[in-house]
Write a protein that holds these residues in place. Structure first.
Motif, PDB file in Angstrom:
ATOM      1  N   TYR A   1      32.738  35.658-101.900  1.00 33.45           N
ATOM      2  CA  TYR A   1      32.252  34.797-100.821  1.00 33.45           C
ATOM      3  C   TYR A   1      30.837  34.317-101.177  1.00 33.45           C
ATOM      4  CZ  TYR A   1      36.032  37.127 -98.301  1.00 33.45           C
ATOM      5  OH  TYR A   1      37.261  37.622 -97.938  1.00 33.45           O
ATOM      6  N   ALA A   2      30.453  33.194-100.606  1.00 32.67           N
ATOM      7  CA  ALA A   2      29.095  32.664-100.789  1.00 32.67           C
ATOM      8  C   ALA A   2      28.465  32.489 -99.412  1.00 32.67           C
ATOM      9  CB  ALA A   2      29.130  31.331-101.530  1.00 32.67           C
ATOM     10  N   VAL A   3      27.215  32.914 -99.271  1.00 30.38           N
ATOM     11  CA  VAL A   3      26.506  32.840 -97.992  1.00 30.38           C
ATOM     12  C   VAL A   3      25.101  32.312 -98.247  1.00 30.38           C
ATOM     13  CG1 VAL A   3      25.582  34.137 -96.039  1.00 30.38           C
ATOM     14  CG2 VAL A   3      27.821  34.735 -96.981  1.00 30.38           C
ATOM     15  N   GLN A   4      24.719  31.282 -97.512  1.00 34.36           N
ATOM     16  CA  GLN A   4      23.349  30.761 -97.613  1.00 34.36           C
ATOM     17  C   GLN A   4      22.520  31.446 -96.532  1.00 34.36           C
ATOM     18  OE1 GLN A   4      22.758  26.463 -97.162  1.00 34.36           O
ATOM     19  NE2 GLN A   4      21.773  26.471 -99.161  1.00 34.36           N
ATOM     20  N   ASP A   5      21.914  32.559 -96.896  1.00 37.99           N
ATOM     21  CA  ASP A   5      21.248  33.463 -95.954  1.00 37.99           C
ATOM     22  C   ASP A   5      19.907  32.878 -95.523  1.00 37.99           C
ATOM     23  OD1 ASP A   5      20.462  35.603 -94.472  1.00 37.99           O
ATOM     24  OD2 ASP A   5      20.026  36.903 -96.171  1.00 37.99           O
ATOM     25  N   LYS A   6      19.888  32.125 -94.435  1.00 38.81           N
ATOM     26  CA  LYS A   6      18.675  31.434 -94.016  1.00 38.81           C
ATOM     27  C   LYS A   6      17.610  32.392 -93.479  1.00 38.81           C
ATOM     28  CE  LYS A   6      20.907  27.016 -92.996  1.00 38.81           C
ATOM     29  NZ  LYS A   6      21.177  25.966 -91.973  1.00 38.81           N
ATOM     30  N   ASN A   7      18.046  33.519 -92.907  1.00 35.76           N
ATOM     31  CA  ASN A   7      17.093  34.464 -92.328  1.00 35.76           C
ATOM     32  C   ASN A   7      16.667  35.558 -93.303  1.00 35.76           C
ATOM     33  OD1 ASN A   7      17.194  33.119 -89.873  1.00 35.76           O
ATOM     34  ND2 ASN A   7      18.925  34.308 -89.148  1.00 35.76           N
ATOM     35  N   ASP A   8      17.186  35.517 -94.540  1.00 36.29           N
ATOM     36  CA  ASP A   8      16.828  36.498 -95.570  1.00 36.29           C
ATOM     37  C   ASP A   8      17.037  37.943 -95.098  1.00 36.29           C
ATOM     38  OD1 ASP A   8      15.860  34.564 -97.515  1.00 36.29           O
ATOM     39  OD2 ASP A   8      14.188  34.257 -96.149  1.00 36.29           O
ATOM     40  N   ASN A   9      18.137  38.164 -94.367  1.00 39.27           N
ATOM     41  CA  ASN A   9      18.415  39.512 -93.876  1.00 39.27           C
ATOM     42  C   ASN A   9      19.671  40.117 -94.499  1.00 39.27           C
ATOM     43  OD1 ASN A   9      20.354  37.957 -92.636  1.00 39.27           O
ATOM     44  ND2 ASN A   9      19.742  38.433 -90.543  1.00 39.27           N
ATOM     45  N   GLN A  10      20.217  39.447 -95.525  1.00 37.94           N
ATOM     46  CA  GLN A  10      21.411  39.929 -96.216  1.00 37.94           C
ATOM     47  C   GLN A  10      22.559  40.178 -95.243  1.00 37.94           C
ATOM     48  OE1 GLN A  10      22.129  40.636 -99.772  1.00 37.94           O
ATOM     49  NE2 GLN A  10      20.576  39.035 -99.765  1.00 37.94           N
ATOM     50  N   MET A  11      22.631  39.350 -94.206  1.00 37.11           N
ATOM     51  CA  MET A  11      23.737  39.395 -93.251  1.00 37.11           C
ATOM     52  C   MET A  11      24.231  37.981 -93.014  1.00 37.11           C
ATOM     53  SD  MET A  11      22.337  42.080 -90.371  1.00 37.11           S
ATOM     54  CE  MET A  11      23.787  41.750 -89.350  1.00 37.11           C
ATOM     55  N   TYR A  12      25.533  37.858 -92.774  1.00 42.14           N
ATOM     56  CA  TYR A  12      26.094  36.545 -92.469  1.00 42.14           C
ATOM     57  C   TYR A  12      26.069  36.326 -90.965  1.00 42.14           C
ATOM     58  CZ  TYR A  12      29.537  32.941 -91.479  1.00 42.14           C
ATOM     59  OH  TYR A  12      30.148  31.828 -90.994  1.00 42.14           O
ATOM     60  N   GLU A  13      25.447  35.225 -90.534  1.00 44.61           N
ATOM     61  CA  GLU A  13      25.351  34.894 -89.121  1.00 44.61           C
ATOM     62  C   GLU A  13      26.083  33.572 -88.880  1.00 44.61           C
ATOM     63  OE1 GLU A  13      21.373  35.047 -87.637  1.00 44.61           O
ATOM     64  OE2 GLU A  13      20.845  36.765 -88.879  1.00 44.61           O
ATOM     65  N   PRO A  14      27.294  33.638 -88.292  1.00 39.00           N
ATOM     66  CA  PRO A  14      28.063  32.411 -88.035  1.00 39.00           C
ATOM     67  C   PRO A  14      27.271  31.445 -87.155  1.00 39.00           C
ATOM     68  CG  PRO A  14      29.417  34.362 -87.688  1.00 39.00           C
ATOM     69  CD  PRO A  14      28.009  34.847 -87.854  1.00 39.00           C
ATOM     70  N   GLY A  15      27.398  30.168 -87.452  1.00 36.10           N
ATOM     71  CA  GLY A  15      26.681  29.154 -86.703  1.00 36.10           C
ATOM     72  C   GLY A  15      25.281  28.900 -87.210  1.00 36.10           C
ATOM     73  N   THR A  16      24.755  29.832 -88.022  1.00 38.67           N
ATOM     74  CA  THR A  16      23.411  29.683 -88.595  1.00 38.67           C
ATOM     75  C   THR A  16      23.473  29.519 -90.108  1.00 38.67           C
ATOM     76  OG1 THR A  16      22.415  30.993 -86.820  1.00 38.67           O
ATOM     77  CG2 THR A  16      21.149  30.766 -88.851  1.00 38.67           C
ATOM     78  N   ASP A  17      24.177  30.442 -90.761  1.00 37.72           N
ATOM     79  CA  ASP A  17      24.282  30.429 -92.220  1.00 37.72           C
ATOM     80  C   ASP A  17      25.493  29.624 -92.671  1.00 37.72           C
ATOM     81  OD1 ASP A  17      22.105  32.169 -92.403  1.00 37.72           O
ATOM     82  OD2 ASP A  17      23.396  33.931 -92.240  1.00 37.72           O
ATOM     83  N   GLN A  18      25.319  28.873 -93.755  1.00 39.77           N
ATOM     84  CA  GLN A  18      26.477  28.262 -94.384  1.00 39.77           C
ATOM     85  C   GLN A  18      27.269  29.332 -95.129  1.00 39.77           C
ATOM     86  OE1 GLN A  18      25.261  24.829 -96.812  1.00 39.77           O
ATOM     87  NE2 GLN A  18      26.278  23.564 -95.300  1.00 39.77           N
ATOM     88  N   VAL A  19      28.580  29.142 -95.214  1.00 45.14           N
ATOM     89  CA  VAL A  19      29.444  30.118 -95.859  1.00 45.14           C
ATOM     90  C   VAL A  19      30.493  29.374 -96.668  1.00 45.14           C
ATOM     91  CG1 VAL A  19      31.087  30.264 -93.938  1.00 45.14           C
ATOM     92  CG2 VAL A  19      30.791  32.229 -95.469  1.00 45.14           C
ATOM     93  N   GLY A  20      31.002  30.032 -97.703  1.00 40.80           N
ATOM     94  CA  GLY A  20      32.085  29.479 -98.514  1.00 40.80           C
ATOM     95  C   GLY A  20      32.955  30.605 -99.012  1.00 40.80           C
ATOM     96  N   PHE A  21      34.225  30.325 -99.228  1.00 42.23           N
ATOM     97  CA  PHE A  21      35.128  31.353 -99.744  1.00 42.23           C
ATOM     98  C   PHE A  21      36.141  30.705-100.673  1.00 42.23           C
ATOM     99  CE2 PHE A  21      37.183  29.624 -96.016  1.00 42.23           C
ATOM    100  CZ  PHE A  21      38.534  29.603 -96.325  1.00 42.23           C
TER     101      PHE A  21
END
Length: 677
Positions: A217-237
Motif C-alpha cells: 500500500y502507499a500512503v501520503q502521510d500528511k501529519n507525519d504520524n505513520q498512520m493512515y487517516e481517511p479523508g486526509t491522507d492520499q492512499v493507493g493500493f
C-alpha cells in the motif's frame, strides 16, 4: 546458484552502490574544489559508523547508541518529516549532534530476527551551507542476516495524472494479514513490516525485503504520524501480492539534477483521497439572516424525510444545498419580512446514525432565532443622521432623511468582453421569486451606428439556485447594451433591483486558437471527460459525455496547453475517487500524449490545432514498459525545460566551471549505474 540467489546477489551489488554513491561523489568533488573557489555545494561525507553499517545479531533491548561521524560539522533539519525507521518503532529514535557526527539513541524494544533501517532522508546537512546528504540509511539486524531484496514503484495522483511525492510505501507479509473478500482492513489493523518512501518524482526503491509475498500500500502521510487517516491522507493500493524474488529486473541510475537514485518502476499506485466515515447527525443550526437559516450535517447527503415550521408554510421554504455533498443546507423563507417572527419553531425528520452506526429515522425540534445586530458602520451612519436631523430642527429647517441604499445585491460584470459560449453570469444574494424576462432589453449598435434589438432571456443554473445566465445570440462586431429596468427582479426578502445597465463587446475568435479533437471511443460506449488545461495544469475548459466523434474547443488563449482525459465509467459527468476498504480503484485519468511523445502543445492566435485521440490507446493497460516509457518522456521534457531555464540565467564563468565539474562527476556516476541496467 539458484535464481533467487543470483537475484539477491545482483540486488545486493545495487544496494552497496546505492549506499556509497553519495560518499563517492562527495569525496571526488571535494578533491576537485579549489581553495577560494565557488561556495561549498557538496554534502557531508561519512567517515565512520559505530557500530558498522549492516551489523547483525544486534540485541533487541539496550542496543546502545549509534554514532555516525562526518568529515565536517553537520546540522539536523526537518527530522519529523524526513527521518523514519523501517519497520516503525513505538518510540522514535532521538538524533543528537556530537562533535562532527550524529548520535542515534534507540529507545524501543526491537523485534527478533528483523532487519531495521534508519532512513535519514535529507535530515543531515553540512553546517555552513546546509547542503543535504540525500538518502542516507543505516541498516542493522537483530538476527544473523540482513534482508536484501529490492522492489521499485511509482506513486501518481490519480486525478492529476502526475507524480505524488514523498508517499510512504507499506509492505505487509501476505501470510501475516487476513484476506477478506468483502473488505480490506489491512492498513487499519496491522503494522507494516517494511517501509519505503517515494522521492519527489514519485519513484520509490524499497530495500531490505525478504523473498516472500507482500501486500503493498502507499500512503501520503500528511501529519507525519505513520498512520493512515481517511479523508486526509492520499492512499493507493495494488491488487494481489508481490514477491521481490519473482519480479522482473529493473534499472537504477543517479539523477544528477535531483541528487538521488531513481529507478524503473515495477509497481504502479494511483493515489486518491478516500472518504472517511462520518456519523450522520444534525450538528448545528443557525439563522444568520432574517430570510435565511443554515443546517449543518455531520456527513454528506443527509436524507431528510420531513421539514415543518409553525409559522412558515412548507411551500414557502426553499431548500438550497451549499456544498457538493449537501452536508450544509441553506433554508430560504419566501415570506414578507413583516410576517417572519424573530424565532421560527419547527421540526425536522431525517436518517441519523445510532450508537451502532445504523441509520434510523429521528425527529428533532428546530428553533431558528434571528435578531438584527447593528454593525459599527451602521451605528456611525445612524448617529450621523441623527445629528443632522437635530441640527436642522434647531435651525427651524425641514429635514428629509436621505434615501437608503438599495439592499438588493447581485454580482455581474457590467462591462467587458462576452464569451458567446459562456454568456453572462449573474449571482444573486437571495433566491429569486420573480424575474420578468420580457422587461429585459438587449440592443446591438453596429459600426454604422445602426441599433438593432436582440432577443435575450435569463436562465437559472441547474446546480446553483442563485446563479443565472443572460443568454442571447452574441455576434462579433459592434457593441451590446443590456438594460434590466427597475423592479424587473424580486428576491425572497421582497427586495427589487434598481436599473441595471451593462455594455459589452464579444470576443473576437481570430484572437484565439481552436482545438479540434477526433475522438475514437471504445466499442462498449464508455463516456469520457475531456479537460483542456493550461501549461500549469489549470482547468480552462471541459467537455463531458464524450464518445466517438469530433470535439471542438473554441476561444483557447494562445500559449501552451495540455489535455486530461477521464474515463467516466458510470457516466455521471465527474471524476470519482476510489474506496480502499471496498478495494475500488478511482476512475482513471490520463494525460494525453501524442504519437511523438509530446504532452504539452503550443497554440497561437487564429490557429486551428487538430488531434486524434484513440481512447483504447489512452487507456491501454499500464505495464512496466509503458510506464517507464511515459516517465522517460516526461523526464526528457523536464530536463529540456531545466536546460532552457539555466540558459536564460546566464551563469558566471565560475559557476560554469563548477557545473562542468559536477556534470562530469554525475556522468561518471551515471555510467556506473548504467552498468547494472
Amino acid at each position: 546458484m539458484n535464481s533467487i540467489q543470483r537475484h539477491t546477489l545482483r540486488l545486493l551489488r545495487l544496494f552497496v552502490v546505492l549506499l556509497f554513491v553519495p560518499c563517492f561523489l562527495s569525496r571526488c568533488a571535494s578533491m576537485m574544489t579549489p581553495t577560494g573557489g565557488p561556495r561549498d555545494s557538496l554534502p557531508p561525507v561519512i567517515v565512520a559508523m559505530t557500530p558498522d553499517n549492516y551489523t547483525t545479531d544486534c540485541p533487541t533491548t539496550n542496543l546502545g547508541k549509534i554514532y555516525i561521524e562526518f568529515d565536517e560539522f553537520v546540522q539536523l533539519k526537518d527530522q519529523q518529516k524526513e527521518f523514519f525507521t523501517s519497520p516503525q518503532m513505538k518510540k522514535k529514535p532521538t538524533l543528537l549532534l556530537r562533535g562532527r557526527g550524529v548520535v542515534v539513541q534507540i529507545r524501543d524494544t526491537l523485534l527478533p530476527n528483523t532487519t531495521y533501517a534508519l532512513n535519514f532522508g535529507s535530515t543531515i546537512c553540512d553546517n555552513n551551507e546546509g547542503n543535504p546528504l540525500h538518502s542516507m540509511r543505516y541498516v542493522f539486524s537483530t538476527g544473523p542476516t540482513i534482508d536484501s531484496m529490492f522492489m521499485s514503484g511509482y506513486t501518481a495522483d490519480s486525478y492529476k495524472a502526475d507524480s505524488a511525492s514523498k508517499s510512504f510505501i507499506w509492505f505487509y507479509p501476505a501470510d501475516s494479514v487476513e484476506d477478506v473478500a468483502e473488505y480490506d482492513s489491512t492498513v487499519f489493523k496491522y503494522k507494516p513490516a517494511v517501509i519505503a518512501r517515494a522521492e519527489n518524482n514519485g519513484i520509490f526503491i524499497a530495500q531490505n525485503l525478504k523473498p516472500i509475498a507482500y501486500r503493498v500500500y502507499a500512503v501520503q502521510d500528511k501529519n507525519d504520524n505513520q498512520m493512515y487517516e481517511p479523508g486526509t491522507d492520499q492512499v493507493g493500493f495494488v491488487e494481489g501480492t508481490y514477491n521481490p524474488a519473482e519480479m522482473p529486473d529493473f534499472a537504477l541510475w543517479y539523477d544528477s539534477l535531483r541528487h538521488y537514485v531513481t529507478a524503473e518502476p515495477q509497481l504502479y499506485f494511483r493515489m486518491f483521497t478516500d472518504k472517511a466515515f462520518r456519523r450522520q447527525l444534525l450538528s448545528q443550526t443557525e439563522r444568520p439572516q432574517q430570510h435565511k437559516a443554515m443546517l449543518y450535517f455531520g456527513a454528506p447527503r443527509p436524507q431528510i424525510t420531513n421539514l415543518r415550521f409553525d409559522s412558515v408554510p412548507a411551500e414557502r421554504v426553499i431548500v438550497d444545498p451549499q456544498t457538493l455533498g449537501r452536508d450544509t443546507i441553506a433554508l430560504w423563507f419566501d415570506v414578507p419580512s413583516a410576517s417572519l417572527p424573530d424565532t421560527i419553531k419547527g421540526e425536522i425528520s431525517y436518517l441519523k446514525h445510532d450508537t451502532l452506526n445504523r441509520l434510523q429515522e429521528v425527529t428533532e425540534p428546530l428553533k431558528l432565532s434571528w435578531k438584527f445586530v447593528e454593525t459599527k458602520e451602521q451605528e456611525r451612519e445612524r448617529e450621523k443622521l441623527e445629528r443632522e436631523r437635530r441640527k436642522a430642527e434647531a435651525a427651524g429647517e425641514e429635514w428629509k432623511e436621505p434615501e437608503k441604499e438599495n439592499p438588493f445585491k447581485f454580482t455581474m460584470s457590467t462591462s467587458g468582453e462576452v464569451n458567446p459560449e459562456e454568456h453572462l453570469t449573474v449571482d444573486f444574494d437571495y433566491p429569486l421569486t420573480r424575474l420578468d424576462s420580457s422587461k429585459l432589453l438587449l440592443t446591438r449598435t453596429l459600426e454604422d451606428q445602426t441599433i438593432v434589438d436582440v432577443p435575450v432571456r435569463m436562465v437559472r443554473d441547474t446546480g446553483q439556485l442563485r446563479r443565472w445566465y443572460v443568454r442571447a445570440d452574441w455576434q462579433t462586431g459592434g457593441e451590446y447594451t443590456l438594460t434590466i429596468p427597475e423592479g424587473a427582479i424580486t428576491d425572497v426578502a421582497g427586495q427589487t433591483n434598481d436599473s441595471i445597465i451593462g455594455r459589452y463587446t464579444v470576443l473576437n475568435p481570430e484572437k484565439f486558437a481552436t482545438v479540434l479533437i477526433h475522438v475514437k471511443g471504445r466499442p462498449d460506449g464508455t463516456k469520457y471527460i475531456l479537460q483542456l488545461l493550461d501549461a500549469n495544469g489549470g482547468l480552462k475548459q471541459e467537455k463531458r459525455d464524450v464518445t466517438t466523434g469530433d470535439v471542438r474547443f473554441n476561444y483557447v488563449p494562445a500559449g501552451e496547453i495540455r489535455f486530461r482525459v477521464i474515463e467516466d465509467l458510470n457516466g455521471n459527468g465527474r471524476w470519482d475517487t476510489g474506496d480502499l476498504v471496498a478495494r475500488r480503484q478511482p476512475e482513471r485519468a490520463e494525460m494525453f500524449v501524442s504519437d511523438q511523445g509530446e504532452e504539452t502543445f503550443a497554440t497561437k492566435a487564429n490557429w486551428e490545432v487538430e488531434f486524434t485521440m484513440d481512447m483504447s490507446r489512452v487507456f491501454a493497460p499500464v505495464t512496466m514498459k509503458s510506464l517507464t516509457r511515459l516517465l522517460d518522456e516526461r523526464e526528457l521534457q523536464r530536463v529540456q525545460r531545466e536546460m532552457e531555464k539555466r540558459a536564460k540565467e546566464k551563469p558566471s564563468s565560475a559557476q560554469s566551471r563548477n557545473q562542468q565539474s559536477s556534470g562530469s562527476m554525475f556522468n561518471s556516476a551515471g555510467s556506473m549505474f548504467n552498468s547494472f541496467r
